[in-house]
Design a protein around this motif. Structure first.
Motif, PDB file in Angstrom:
ATOM      1  N   ALA A 197       0.795  -1.236   0.000  1.00 26.03           N
ATOM      2  CA  ALA A 197       0.000   0.000   0.000  1.00 26.03           C
ATOM      3  C   ALA A 197       0.819   1.273   0.000  1.00 26.03           C
ATOM      4  CB  ALA A 197      -0.923   0.014   1.221  1.00 26.03           C
ATOM      5  N   GLU A 198       2.095   1.237   0.403  1.00 26.23           N
ATOM      6  CA  GLU A 198       2.791   2.466   0.733  1.00 26.23           C
ATOM      7  C   GLU A 198       3.099   3.381  -0.454  1.00 26.23           C
ATOM      8  OE1 GLU A 198       6.417   1.535   2.730  1.00 26.23           O
ATOM      9  OE2 GLU A 198       7.130   0.201   1.161  1.00 26.23           O
ATOM     10  N   ASP A 199       2.979   2.886  -1.670  1.00 25.76           N
ATOM     11  CA  ASP A 199       3.199   3.760  -2.820  1.00 25.76           C
ATOM     12  C   ASP A 199       1.941   4.528  -3.225  1.00 25.76           C
ATOM     13  OD1 ASP A 199       5.876   3.226  -3.101  1.00 25.76           O
ATOM     14  OD2 ASP A 199       5.572   1.582  -4.523  1.00 25.76           O
ATOM     15  N   HIS A 200       0.753   4.076  -2.784  1.00 27.52           N
ATOM     16  CA  HIS A 200      -0.462   4.734  -3.257  1.00 27.52           C
ATOM     17  C   HIS A 200      -1.434   5.131  -2.149  1.00 27.52           C
ATOM     18  CE1 HIS A 200      -2.595   0.943  -2.542  1.00 27.52           C
ATOM     19  NE2 HIS A 200      -1.608   0.328  -3.159  1.00 27.52           N
ATOM     20  N   HIS A 201      -1.341   4.540  -0.962  1.00 24.48           N
ATOM     21  CA  HIS A 201      -2.258   4.865   0.125  1.00 24.48           C
ATOM     22  C   HIS A 201      -2.091   6.330   0.527  1.00 24.48           C
ATOM     23  CE1 HIS A 201      -3.984   4.863   4.181  1.00 24.48           C
ATOM     24  NE2 HIS A 201      -4.535   3.687   3.918  1.00 24.48           N
ATOM     25  N   TRP A 202      -3.184   7.038   0.768  1.00 20.59           N
ATOM     26  CA  TRP A 202      -3.131   8.475   1.025  1.00 20.59           C
ATOM     27  C   TRP A 202      -2.248   8.818   2.223  1.00 20.59           C
ATOM     28  CZ3 TRP A 202      -4.391  10.977   5.477  1.00 20.59           C
ATOM     29  CH2 TRP A 202      -5.096  10.239   6.450  1.00 20.59           C
ATOM     30  N   ASN A 230       0.893  11.290   1.887  1.00 20.98           N
ATOM     31  CA  ASN A 230       0.865  12.558   2.608  1.00 20.98           C
ATOM     32  C   ASN A 230       1.999  12.644   3.626  1.00 20.98           C
ATOM     33  OD1 ASN A 230      -0.804  15.105   3.269  1.00 20.98           O
ATOM     34  ND2 ASN A 230      -0.410  14.192   5.274  1.00 20.98           N
ATOM     35  N   THR A 231       2.319  11.548   4.278  1.00 27.16           N
ATOM     36  CA  THR A 231       3.409  11.561   5.258  1.00 27.16           C
ATOM     37  C   THR A 231       4.725  11.896   4.596  1.00 27.16           C
ATOM     38  OG1 THR A 231       2.316  10.052   6.791  1.00 27.16           O
ATOM     39  CG2 THR A 231       4.721  10.113   6.862  1.00 27.16           C
ATOM     40  N   ARG A 232       4.980  11.363   3.413  1.00 29.95           N
ATOM     41  CA  ARG A 232       6.218  11.720   2.711  1.00 29.95           C
ATOM     42  C   ARG A 232       6.232  13.198   2.352  1.00 29.95           C
ATOM     43  NH1 ARG A 232       5.358   6.369   0.734  1.00 29.95           N
ATOM     44  NH2 ARG A 232       4.204   7.071  -1.093  1.00 29.95           N
ATOM     45  N   LEU A 277       8.065  11.254  13.718  1.00 30.80           N
ATOM     46  CA  LEU A 277       6.613  11.293  13.580  1.00 30.80           C
ATOM     47  C   LEU A 277       6.074  10.078  14.313  1.00 30.80           C
ATOM     48  CD1 LEU A 277       4.237  12.858  12.167  1.00 30.80           C
ATOM     49  CD2 LEU A 277       4.308  11.051  10.439  1.00 30.80           C
ATOM     50  N   GLU A 278       5.364  10.325  15.430  1.00 31.38           N
ATOM     51  CA  GLU A 278       4.935   9.247  16.308  1.00 31.38           C
ATOM     52  C   GLU A 278       3.436   9.333  16.579  1.00 31.38           C
ATOM     53  OE1 GLU A 278       6.851   6.833  17.322  1.00 31.38           O
ATOM     54  OE2 GLU A 278       8.789   7.633  16.673  1.00 31.38           O
ATOM     55  N   PRO A 279       2.793   8.206  16.858  1.00 32.51           N
ATOM     56  CA  PRO A 279       1.375   8.223  17.231  1.00 32.51           C
ATOM     57  C   PRO A 279       1.144   9.032  18.507  1.00 32.51           C
ATOM     58  CG  PRO A 279       2.037   6.024  16.581  1.00 32.51           C
ATOM     59  CD  PRO A 279       3.295   6.825  16.695  1.00 32.51           C
ATOM     60  N   TYR A 332      -2.466  15.308  11.361  1.00 30.88           N
ATOM     61  CA  TYR A 332      -3.648  14.497  11.129  1.00 30.88           C
ATOM     62  C   TYR A 332      -4.742  14.834  12.137  1.00 30.88           C
ATOM     63  CZ  TYR A 332      -0.599  12.055   7.929  1.00 30.88           C
ATOM     64  OH  TYR A 332       0.250  11.768   6.891  1.00 30.88           O
ATOM     65  N   SER A 333      -4.978  16.136  12.283  1.00 25.39           N
ATOM     66  CA  SER A 333      -6.007  16.617  13.215  1.00 25.39           C
ATOM     67  C   SER A 333      -7.402  16.138  12.822  1.00 25.39           C
ATOM     68  CB  SER A 333      -5.981  18.144  13.267  1.00 25.39           C
ATOM     69  OG  SER A 333      -6.151  18.697  11.964  1.00 25.39           O
ATOM     70  N   PHE A 334      -7.674  16.022  11.528  1.00 21.09           N
ATOM     71  CA  PHE A 334      -8.996  15.619  11.052  1.00 21.09           C
ATOM     72  C   PHE A 334      -9.299  14.153  11.353  1.00 21.09           C
ATOM     73  CE2 PHE A 334      -5.787  15.256   7.803  1.00 21.09           C
ATOM     74  CZ  PHE A 334      -5.979  13.998   7.284  1.00 21.09           C
ATOM     75  N   LEU A 335      -8.253  13.374  11.674  1.00 17.98           N
ATOM     76  CA  LEU A 335      -8.462  11.979  12.040  1.00 17.98           C
ATOM     77  C   LEU A 335      -8.762  11.792  13.520  1.00 17.98           C
ATOM     78  CD1 LEU A 335      -5.651  10.064  10.083  1.00 17.98           C
ATOM     79  CD2 LEU A 335      -8.077  10.252   9.505  1.00 17.98           C
ATOM     80  N   ALA A 336      -8.495  12.817  14.333  1.00 13.37           N
ATOM     81  CA  ALA A 336      -8.647  12.659  15.780  1.00 13.37           C
ATOM     82  C   ALA A 336     -10.080  12.315  16.197  1.00 13.37           C
ATOM     83  CB  ALA A 336      -8.142  13.906  16.499  1.00 13.37           C
ATOM     84  N   PRO A 337     -11.104  13.021  15.701  1.00 12.02           N
ATOM     85  CA  PRO A 337     -12.469  12.659  16.130  1.00 12.02           C
ATOM     86  C   PRO A 337     -12.873  11.232  15.765  1.00 12.02           C
ATOM     87  CG  PRO A 337     -12.430  14.883  15.233  1.00 12.02           C
ATOM     88  CD  PRO A 337     -11.102  14.281  14.908  1.00 12.02           C
TER      89      PRO A 337
END
Length: 242
Positions: free
Chosen positions: A12-17, A21-23, A132-134, A176-181
């Motif tokens: 997945a790492e070549d195409h997953h959003w 975005n992380t790169r 970059l950590e959880p 990734y603020s939009f993922l928090a909720p």
């Protein structure tokens, strides 16, 4: 990490959003310290996709403790030199690298203080390190179990660890603020439910959400060029060795 998860990431790492975005986010945060012909360390490289883009800036060494991960690097990322080692005891001389990156690295190691000390040791004076950590223990879910995640961080905690390792913190922000909720809702649901089946904790296969999350990630990244965000599912720290 489970072997099956390395396979999912590699696929997945070549195409997953999230990976794309992380790169891009890594490039934005490291821009002042990226040049040409640099020595770059990708610590906890996994299958190698997050660090492979750095090849345009120099020689990339990918370190991982898992042989399974390094097999993917050898097969798919010939631009990265794979080295099997623990981040808590890196087999490199002091000041061996211009830039070091660790993406969800400290989250998984036994001793995060030792690993961060090693990253600081191998970065040269004037060089930079990106973590970059959880974020937030309250967001812990089944995915953390799948990838053997040991801890999550608040922004001030990760920045303090970087400072204690002798580095100068240049930037500390959530991402990734939009993922928090939705992550908070999922965490509550999982805690109240039964144990998920093997592999169900992986977040990698949820590609159907690309069209929703990719534009939000791009908008947040543009904001992060000049501003921090107060909450997110990840925390990013950029630090330098003076």
């Amino acid at each position: 990490m489970e072997v099956e998860e390395y396979e999912r990431i590699a696929a997945a790492e070549d195409h997953h959003w999230w990976y794309r975005n992380t790169r891009a986010l890594m490039a934005d945060l490291l821009r002042p310290w990226l040049a040409n012909d640099q020595r770059i360390l990708d610590a906890g490289c996994g299958p190698g996709g997050n660090g492979a883009w750095l090849r345009s800036h120099g020689r990339v060494v990918g370190v991982d403790v898992a042989q399974e991960a390094l097999e993917f690097v050898r097969a798919r990322r010939p631009e990265t030199t794979p080295v099997r080692a623990s981040a808590e005891q890196l087999p490199f001389e002091d000041a061996a690298f211009d830039v070091a990156v660790g993406i969800t690295l400290l989250y998984t190691v036994h001793d995060d203080v030792a690993a961060l000390g090693e990253l600081a040791r191998v970065v040269r004076s004037g060089g930079a390190m990106l973590l970059l950590e959880p974020a937030f223990e309250s967001l812990r879910r089944g995915h953390d179990v799948t990838v053997h995640g040991r801890r999550r961080y608040r922004r001030h905690e990760l920045a303090r660890l970087a400072a204690l390792s002798g580095l100068r913190v240049r930037r500390a922000t959530y991402a990734y603020s939009f993922l928090a909720p939705p992550a908070a809702v999922l965490a509550v649901v999982e805690r109240r439910g039964t144990n998920p089946p093997r592999g169900a904790g992986s977040d990698v296969d949820r590609r159907a959400l690309d069209q929703v999350f990719a534009p939000l990630a791009g908008a947040e990244r543009r904001w992060l060029i000049r501003h921090d965000v107060p909450v997110g599912t990840s925390v990013a720290v950029v630090a330098t060795r003076d």
